[in-house]
Design an enzyme around this catalytic site. Structure first.
Site, mmCIF file in Angstrom:
data_model
loop_
_atom_site.group_PDB
_atom_site.id
_atom_site.type_symbol
_atom_site.label_atom_id
_atom_site.label_comp_id
_atom_site.label_asym_id
_atom_site.label_seq_id
_atom_site.Cartn_x
_atom_site.Cartn_y
_atom_site.Cartn_z
ATOM 1 N N GLU B 79 32.509 -22.790 9.348
ATOM 2 C CA GLU B 79 32.064 -22.781 10.757
ATOM 3 C C GLU B 79 32.497 -21.475 11.437
ATOM 4 O OE1 GLU B 79 34.079 -25.647 13.441
ATOM 5 O OE2 GLU B 79 34.065 -23.846 14.680
ATOM 6 N N HIS B 80 33.746 -21.079 11.212
ATOM 7 C CA HIS B 80 34.232 -19.826 11.809
ATOM 8 C C HIS B 80 33.456 -18.632 11.273
ATOM 9 C CE1 HIS B 80 38.237 -20.506 13.950
ATOM 10 N NE2 HIS B 80 37.774 -21.725 13.705
#
Lengths: 441, 433
Positions: B79-80
């Site tokens: 996600e990051h």
């Protein structure tokens, strides 16, 4: 069936009783109505009692004399959300009671508007009372319970490390000003807020405190005024309204910055830095200072995010915000203790750069676009719009979000530099990790 | 299809037009040619648009389809990393257009979102394009480990978070719900470009994704844009998580941790059995949530006397969570003394199961839930999240209303008796000496 939408998003303000102003935002966009009643008062010796009063008011009323009864009534109103609390707005304390409840799409919807407003009036003006030694008092059992709960709540402020660090830094910066006091008050004052004292305080406040009522729903001005007068306003209002202090008061930073370090058994350190300038909110210099804060740490476009987080990987979050009523720039980050000194130096360097008018083009553009988005999005949220109005009106500023946006768009690097030249570090608070994190057993 | 939902096919736009029964508002659902499931709710009068792209890939997906074990926390790590592209940070693109962007990872899915009041099409393009590729330079990965390390450290100091995951570790022996969504500094240490790319290839494909958009949006334009950006060739396959064979009993009766807090936090978990099939699961989740509301809501059967006695204050809360292969109820409170609270809570639960519920309690709770559901339409954001929940569940817009109508007193009582008899565990977070 298509949804018909009629919107009047420009608030209309009317004085509907002595010291009572109604701010109406007419819209049929929402499935619920929202009403907030805010009593303004000074933030001082009675802060704790006023905070306790908020808890007592939402515990019971004359007609709903227990938490069960009041909870059941809220359930009957399709899960109406009642919230009574205190907050601070500059040097004032606000006692706020609000209700959000469905007024369409459910059976008996036509009667729900009046029923919701009447419940809010009960909560405000008809707490459960008795007499103690011949004097009027709020219900002693409820007061006793809420005194205990209030002490617990005050002690638990330290549990949320980030909020605690911010509060401690603000408390240090504004040590001899009302704003330095927590809106929830102090533990040592709780005992004195007894049932008789609270009854007196309640009577005085609902009679004489200036009151702002915000209503967001599908009513015209005439209907709203009539409904609020008939179902919400209580009769015991004095014609003599109490004066309250100005919301905003600003001053320069202290001569020698103060640094406070507290040890705590946590994993992550919390570093909060407070800078200050004698700049009033809403003035051209104030808007330039807000731009400075935005460019520095208003979002993912800000220099703190870009440099401290993304380039150096020193933190997960690093933000900056401008406290309009007090002329305070607060910078806040959570860091590995090994990096505290490096992060502090880097943050100060970036602050000096931005305060010197060096505005990275992408950061300035990002901030302006962010404000444009927030201003437009205000209309979509009753709470956000009411929060905006509340602060602007209390500060004596133009409540139009659009005019604020125009001001932001006109800010130049030179204006930021001028505002920045008045800004200086006042206080730093560091919550320093003392030992390893908890062990699981 | 739910009896309370009117659905008809709008052939021109390629959408199913669904109607939410309580408000009569329309919701549009389609399958784009590339395989993405698209849900759109036009909300006249709103200035904001809110769009969210979700992959059915969360922290509970601990393996690649070929059986490779993934490091704990990799879904969150991915996600990051998805915000970084060869052209730079995706946040910058959104910021330039005044959009506010974010992302989050849950047990079952990862969502990327933006909220904007202008230039919706450009922002949607960015959202769709971002999902299609991943940039995995080793320097960026190493830097991200530092940033995520600080995020995890922040949660390590949060008594609510620690208490919650300790409870899941106590409740579950094998189920991956017991793993912290972000993993730990140790588990994310070995993450490298290769494993990120493999996870991305496996789970970030159109057939495994859902797009939900609400606010000032046009369904046909959204669908056309998905086709234009992601293409019209179907790609990938939908991921269906294998059920974990979780033993009925709990892993541990109690788990404790000490943190720097003012007083103990006590969490009780009741390990329930999930419902079967979509309808059964929704019905059981709503019944479980209703029970928690009846017992622990403001003025509730158990809340009110415990509050009056001073054993709890307004930190008492309760909830119910369920997925295809796990379900549990959770009661949480900050208390002065753990043992008297525990005894009183368990006694009150047993009494409620024995005494049964009243019709008034059930009806009042039903009203509360209807009122809460109405708030879904108070903004693009709650509406987009509601549609996402429907899409992930495979449910229709009338599911909640239908389940509420079917939640009879008898059914609730039966469920309550089962819950009270279910295996349970405690998580206690104590103040550090």
């Amino acid at each position: 069936m298509a949804t018909r939408t009629r919107t009047r998003d420009v608030p209309v303000t009317r004085e509907i009783a002595p010291g009572v102003r109604l701010h109406l935002l007419r819209t049929d966009r929402f499935t619920t109505s929202f009403c907030r009643v805010a009593l303004h008062r000074d933030l001082g010796a009675e802060a704790t009692a006023t905070a306790l009063l908020a808890q007592v008011l939402q515990s019971a009323t004359r007609r709903h004399p227990s938490r069960e009864a009041l909870g059941h009534r809220l359930g009957d109103l399709y899960g109406a959300a009642l919230h009574v609390s205190v907050g601070k707005l500059g040097d004032r304390q606000l006692l706020v009671g609000s209700l959000e409840w469905p007024t369409a799409h459910v059976p008996r919807a036509g009667r729900l508007l009046a029923e919701g407003l009447e419940l809010l009036r009960e909560v405000w003006s008809e707490p459960l009372r008795t007499t103690v030694d011949g004097e009027e008092a709020l219900d002693p059992d409820i007061v006793r319970t809420e005194q205990v709960n209030h002490v617990r709540a005050l002690r638990s402020r330290r549990n949320d490390k980030a909020r605690y660090a911010v509060a401690r830094c603000l408390e240090t910066i504004c040590a001899d000003e009302p704003y330095g006091l927590d809106a929830q008050g102090r533990e040592e004052d709780v005992k004195a807020a007894d049932p008789v004292t609270l009854a007196r305080l309640h009577r005085r406040l609902i009679r004489t405190a200036p009151i702002e009522i915000y209503f967001v729903g599908n009513l015209g001005l005439r209907e709203a005024t009539a409904a609020i007068r008939r179902h919400l306003l209580w009769p015991e209002r004095s014609t003599r309204v109490r004066r309250v202090p100005r919301v905003g008061s600003v001053r320069a930073a202290r001569n020698r910055p103060k640094r406070i370090v507290e040890d705590d058994a946590v994993t992550q350190g919390k570093l909060v830095m407070g800078l200050r300038a004698p700049i009033r909110g809403g003035t051209a210099a104030g808007v330039a200072a807000e731009t400075l804060a935005g460019v520095l740490g208003g979002g993912s476009y800000g220099r703190l995010f870009k440099i401290v987080r993304e380039e150096h990987g020193l933190c997960y979050y690093a933000t900056a915000g401008w406290h309009r009523p007090k002329g305070v720039l607060l910078i806040h980050t959570g860091i590995d203790p090994a990096n505290e000194a490096a992060a502090r130096r880097l943050i100060l360097k970036l602050s000096r750069e931005v305060a010197g008018g060096v505005l990275e083009a992408s950061a300035l553009e990002g901030y302006r676009q962010d404000i444009a988005h927030r201003v437009a999005a205000l209309e979509d949220s009753p709470r956000a719009m009411v929060g905006w109005l509340q602060e602007r009106l209390a500060l004596g500023l133009d409540p139009s979000p659009r005019s604020f946006l125009d001001q932001v768009m006109r800010v130049t690097p030179a204006a930021v530099r001028r505002a920045g030249s008045r800004l200086a570090l006042d206080s730093t608070f560091y919550l320093r990790p003392q030992a390893a994190a908890g062990e699981v057993r | 299809m739910s009896s309370t939902t009117i659905a008809r096919r709008s052939k021109a736009a390629g959408f199913d037009r669904l109607r939410e029964p309580l408000t009569g508002r329309e919701v549009f659902r389609a399958r784009a040619a590339c395989g993405v499931e698209v849900w759109v709710a036009p909300m006249p009068g709103y200035r904001r648009c809110y769009a969210m792209m979700t992959t059915r890939y969360g922290s509970m997906d601990t393996h690649l389809p070929d059986g490779t074990r993934l490091p704990d926390g990799i879904a969150h790590f991915l996600e990051h990393k998805m915000f970084q592209t060869p052209e730079g940070d995706v946040f910058d693109l959104y910021a330039k257009r005044g959009a506010s962007a974010n992302a989050f990872t849950t047990f079952t899915h990862t969502s990327y979102l933006f909220s904007s009041t202008s230039r919706f099409e450009e922002n949607l393009d960015t959202l769709l394009e971002t999902m299609d590729d991943i940039t995995t330079d080793e320097v960026g990965i190493a830097r991200e480990k530092g940033i995520i390390g600080q995020e995890l450290a922040m949660y390590d100091d949060d008594p609510g978070w620690r208490g919650y995951f300790n409870l899941l570790q106590a409740l579950y022996r094998r189920h991956p719900v017991r793993i912290d969504i972000g993993g730990t500094s140790e588990t994310i240490a070995p993450i490298d470009a290769d494993i990120l790319e493999r996870a991305h290839a496996a789970y970030y494909n159109p057939r495994n994704m859902v797009l939900t958009a609400a606010g000032a949006v046009d369904p046909a334009a959204v669908l056309a844009q998905v086709d234009a950006t992601l293409g019209t060739r179907g790609r990938g396959r939908r991921h269906r998580r294998r059920a974990t064979a979780e033993p009925r009993g709990v892993a541990r009766r109690e788990l404790s941790e000490s943190l720097s807090i003012s007083r103990p936090h006590a969490l009780l978990g009741l390990k329930d059995r999930p419902g079967r099939g979509v309808r059964g699961r929704i019905r059981r989740r709503i019944q479980g949530s209703m029970l928690m509301e009846i017992l622990f809501g403001d003025g509730g059967r158990i809340q009110a006397p415990l509050y009056r006695s001073g054993l709890v204050d307004d930190t008492l809360s309760a909830g119910y969570e369920a997925e295809t292969d796990y379900a549990f109820a959770l009661v949480s409170a900050e208390v002065d003394q753990v043992d008297p609270y525990r005894r009183a809570l368990l006694k009150a639960l047993r009494a409620a199961a024995k005494d049964g519920l009243t019709d008034e309690e059930v009806e009042r709770c039903r009203r509360r839930f209807l009122g809460r559901h109405l708030r879904v339409f108070n903004g693009p954001e709650p509406c987009a999240h509601w549609m996402l929940a429907l899409a992930l569940e495979g449910a229709e817009p009338g599911a909640l209303v239908e389940s509420l109508r079917g939640a009879t007193r008898a059914a609730l009582q039966r469920h309550l008796r089962e819950l009270v008899a279910a295996p349970c565990a405690w998580s206690i977070v104590t103040p550090r000496e």
